[in-house]
Design an enzyme around this catalytic site. Sequence first.
Site, PDB file in Angstrom:
ATOM      1  N   LYS A  42       0.819  -1.197   0.000  1.00  0.00           N
ATOM      2  CA  LYS A  42       0.000   0.000   0.000  1.00  0.00           C
ATOM      3  C   LYS A  42       0.855   1.249   0.000  1.00  0.00           C
ATOM      4  O   LYS A  42       0.408   2.340  -0.316  1.00  0.00           O
ATOM      5  CB  LYS A  42      -0.883   0.044   1.263  1.00  0.00           C
ATOM      6  CG  LYS A  42      -1.782  -1.123   1.471  1.00  0.00           C
ATOM      7  CD  LYS A  42      -2.434  -1.005   2.878  1.00  0.00           C
ATOM      8  CE  LYS A  42      -3.074  -2.280   3.273  1.00  0.00           C
ATOM      9  NZ  LYS A  42      -3.422  -2.282   4.720  1.00  0.00           N
ATOM     10  N   GLY A  43       2.126   1.099   0.373  1.00  0.00           N
ATOM     11  CA  GLY A  43       2.980   2.254   0.638  1.00  0.00           C
ATOM     12  C   GLY A  43       3.165   3.219  -0.528  1.00  0.00           C
ATOM     13  O   GLY A  43       3.407   4.399  -0.325  1.00  0.00           O
ATOM     14  N   GLU A  97       7.735   2.400  -6.183  1.00  0.00           N
ATOM     15  CA  GLU A  97       7.944   1.922  -4.811  1.00  0.00           C
ATOM     16  C   GLU A  97       8.108   3.109  -3.862  1.00  0.00           C
ATOM     17  O   GLU A  97       8.582   4.174  -4.246  1.00  0.00           O
ATOM     18  CB  GLU A  97       9.188   1.004  -4.812  1.00  0.00           C
ATOM     19  CG  GLU A  97       9.565   0.390  -3.501  1.00  0.00           C
ATOM     20  CD  GLU A  97       8.502  -0.513  -2.879  1.00  0.00           C
ATOM     21  OE1 GLU A  97       7.380  -0.026  -2.637  1.00  0.00           O
ATOM     22  OE2 GLU A  97       8.809  -1.683  -2.580  1.00  0.00           O
ATOM     23  N   ASP A  98       7.714   2.906  -2.623  1.00  0.00           N
ATOM     24  CA  ASP A  98       7.859   3.973  -1.626  1.00  0.00           C
ATOM     25  C   ASP A  98       9.296   4.067  -1.125  1.00  0.00           C
ATOM     26  O   ASP A  98       9.860   5.143  -1.020  1.00  0.00           O
ATOM     27  CB  ASP A  98       6.870   3.783  -0.460  1.00  0.00           C
ATOM     28  CG  ASP A  98       6.907   2.378   0.147  1.00  0.00           C
ATOM     29  OD1 ASP A  98       7.660   1.504  -0.333  1.00  0.00           O
ATOM     30  OD2 ASP A  98       6.163   2.149   1.123  1.00  0.00           O
ATOM     31  N   ASP A 101      14.966  -0.333   0.630  1.00  0.00           N
ATOM     32  CA  ASP A 101      15.702  -0.411   1.890  1.00  0.00           C
ATOM     33  C   ASP A 101      16.701  -1.565   1.796  1.00  0.00           C
ATOM     34  O   ASP A 101      17.735  -1.428   1.158  1.00  0.00           O
ATOM     35  CB  ASP A 101      14.664  -0.583   3.013  1.00  0.00           C
ATOM     36  CG  ASP A 101      15.245  -0.494   4.417  1.00  0.00           C
ATOM     37  OD1 ASP A 101      16.432  -0.229   4.566  1.00  0.00           O
ATOM     38  OD2 ASP A 101      14.482  -0.702   5.383  1.00  0.00           O
ATOM     39  N   PHE A 150      13.833   5.348  10.561  1.00  0.00           N
ATOM     40  CA  PHE A 150      12.524   4.825  10.177  1.00  0.00           C
ATOM     41  C   PHE A 150      11.587   5.997   9.890  1.00  0.00           C
ATOM     42  O   PHE A 150      11.348   6.832  10.751  1.00  0.00           O
ATOM     43  CB  PHE A 150      11.938   3.900  11.244  1.00  0.00           C
ATOM     44  CG  PHE A 150      10.753   3.152  10.708  1.00  0.00           C
ATOM     45  CD1 PHE A 150      10.927   2.041   9.893  1.00  0.00           C
ATOM     46  CD2 PHE A 150       9.467   3.595  10.962  1.00  0.00           C
ATOM     47  CE1 PHE A 150       9.841   1.380   9.350  1.00  0.00           C
ATOM     48  CE2 PHE A 150       8.366   2.929  10.424  1.00  0.00           C
ATOM     49  CZ  PHE A 150       8.559   1.815   9.616  1.00  0.00           C
ATOM     50  N   VAL A 151      11.108   6.038   8.657  1.00  0.00           N
ATOM     51  CA  VAL A 151      10.301   7.187   8.230  1.00  0.00           C
ATOM     52  C   VAL A 151       8.865   6.776   7.929  1.00  0.00           C
ATOM     53  O   VAL A 151       8.590   5.627   7.568  1.00  0.00           O
ATOM     54  CB  VAL A 151      10.922   7.872   6.992  1.00  0.00           C
ATOM     55  CG1 VAL A 151      12.296   8.442   7.323  1.00  0.00           C
ATOM     56  CG2 VAL A 151      11.015   6.924   5.809  1.00  0.00           C
ATOM     57  N   ASP A 157       3.902   3.700   6.385  1.00  0.00           N
ATOM     58  CA  ASP A 157       3.207   3.500   7.661  1.00  0.00           C
ATOM     59  C   ASP A 157       4.116   2.921   8.735  1.00  0.00           C
ATOM     60  O   ASP A 157       5.172   2.357   8.453  1.00  0.00           O
ATOM     61  CB  ASP A 157       2.057   2.514   7.468  1.00  0.00           C
ATOM     62  CG  ASP A 157       2.570   1.077   7.287  1.00  0.00           C
ATOM     63  OD1 ASP A 157       3.403   0.857   6.393  1.00  0.00           O
ATOM     64  OD2 ASP A 157       2.164   0.194   8.060  1.00  0.00           O
TER      65      ASP A 157
HETATM   66  P1  XMP Z   1      13.074  -3.804   1.857  1.00  0.00           P
HETATM   67  O1  XMP Z   1      13.885  -3.903   3.102  1.00  0.00           O
HETATM   68  O2  XMP Z   1      12.480  -5.124   1.450  1.00  0.00           O
HETATM   69  O3  XMP Z   1      11.922  -2.868   2.335  1.00  0.00           O
HETATM   70  O4  XMP Z   1      13.816  -3.102   0.733  1.00  0.00           O
HETATM   71  C1  XMP Z   1      10.986  -2.421   1.528  1.00  0.00           C
HETATM   72  C2  XMP Z   1       9.702  -2.233   2.289  1.00  0.00           C
HETATM   73  O5  XMP Z   1       9.880  -2.111   3.714  1.00  0.00           O
HETATM   74  C3  XMP Z   1       9.145  -1.036   4.197  1.00  0.00           C
HETATM   75  N1  XMP Z   1      10.079  -0.049   4.803  1.00  0.00           N
HETATM   76  C4  XMP Z   1       9.708   1.038   5.460  1.00  0.00           C
HETATM   77  N2  XMP Z   1       8.478   1.495   5.735  1.00  0.00           N
HETATM   78  N3  XMP Z   1       9.442   3.332   6.839  1.00  0.00           N
HETATM   79  C5  XMP Z   1       8.355   2.637   6.425  1.00  0.00           C
HETATM   80  O6  XMP Z   1       7.249   3.089   6.690  1.00  0.00           O
HETATM   81  C6  XMP Z   1      10.713   2.944   6.597  1.00  0.00           C
HETATM   82  O7  XMP Z   1      11.666   3.629   6.996  1.00  0.00           O
HETATM   83  C7  XMP Z   1      10.849   1.722   5.876  1.00  0.00           C
HETATM   84  N4  XMP Z   1      11.918   1.031   5.452  1.00  0.00           N
HETATM   85  C8  XMP Z   1      11.391  -0.060   4.809  1.00  0.00           C
HETATM   86  C9  XMP Z   1       8.403  -0.467   3.008  1.00  0.00           C
HETATM   87  O8  XMP Z   1       7.116  -1.004   2.988  1.00  0.00           O
HETATM   88  C10 XMP Z   1       9.144  -0.940   1.807  1.00  0.00           C
HETATM   89  O9  XMP Z   1       8.319  -1.153   0.680  1.00  0.00           O
HETATM   90 MG    MG Z   2       6.334  -0.849   0.345  1.00  0.00          MG
END
Ligand code: XMP
Ligand code: MG
Length: 178
Positions: A42-43, A97-98, A101, A150-151, A157
């Site tokens: 959903k992000g 993508e949001d 990470d 963490f944002v 969310d």
């Molecule tokens: P990865 O680690 O798989 O992460 O690259 C991707 C998903 O993890 C969530 N994510 C976050 N969500 N604040 C958030 O609200 C953050 O700082 C954060 N870091 C990772 C996010 O859903 C992303 O698609």
């Molecule tokens: Mg996401």
Amino acid sequence: MNQDIAKVLLSEDEISEIINRLSSEVTKDYKNKNLCLLCVLKGSLIFCADLMRRLDFPVELICISASSYKNATVSSGNVEINSLTDNITGKDVLIIEDILDTGNTLSNLIKYLKELSPASVEICTILDKPSRRVKDISAKYVGSVIPDEFVVGYGLDYNQRYRNLPYIGILKPEIYNN
Ligand code: XMP
Ligand code: MG
């Protein structure tokens, strides 16, 4: 400002400038292609909605759910992806993508998409947190590179909250350390 936010990382105006820049880059590269935006729910919902309204050429929109099971704010590496019912064969897929990470979510998603024979697959992410990457993956289009915090906000969310904040901010650690 919301009382759970320690610091605003990207204001509404800064986000708007990012969307302007990214939409120009995407337009330059895709205006004569078969662009299919893949919104990762959903992000990325708000980012995708803003970006696509700045694209003045035919685009297709499809959505997919991908979630990495987490305990608190750390990605576990187990990613669940729902199957696509839309056909992407021969299309130029741009994943919206949001945040990129660790890279676990997108590397799993790309592996799945490539089995469906798209013409191309690229990533457009509004946030990039390269300091935590465990997979060899990078995005073609990046809104902003951010530190290891963490944002939340603008779709992102914590426990399904804060998605409606119009800015992106660092969540106070006491919110997720409790
Ligand atoms: P990865 O680690 O798989 O992460 O690259 C991707 C998903 O993890 C969530 N994510 C976050 N969500 N604040 C958030 O609200 C953050 O700082 C954060 N870091 C990772 C996010 O859903 C992303 O698609
Ligand atoms: Mg996401």
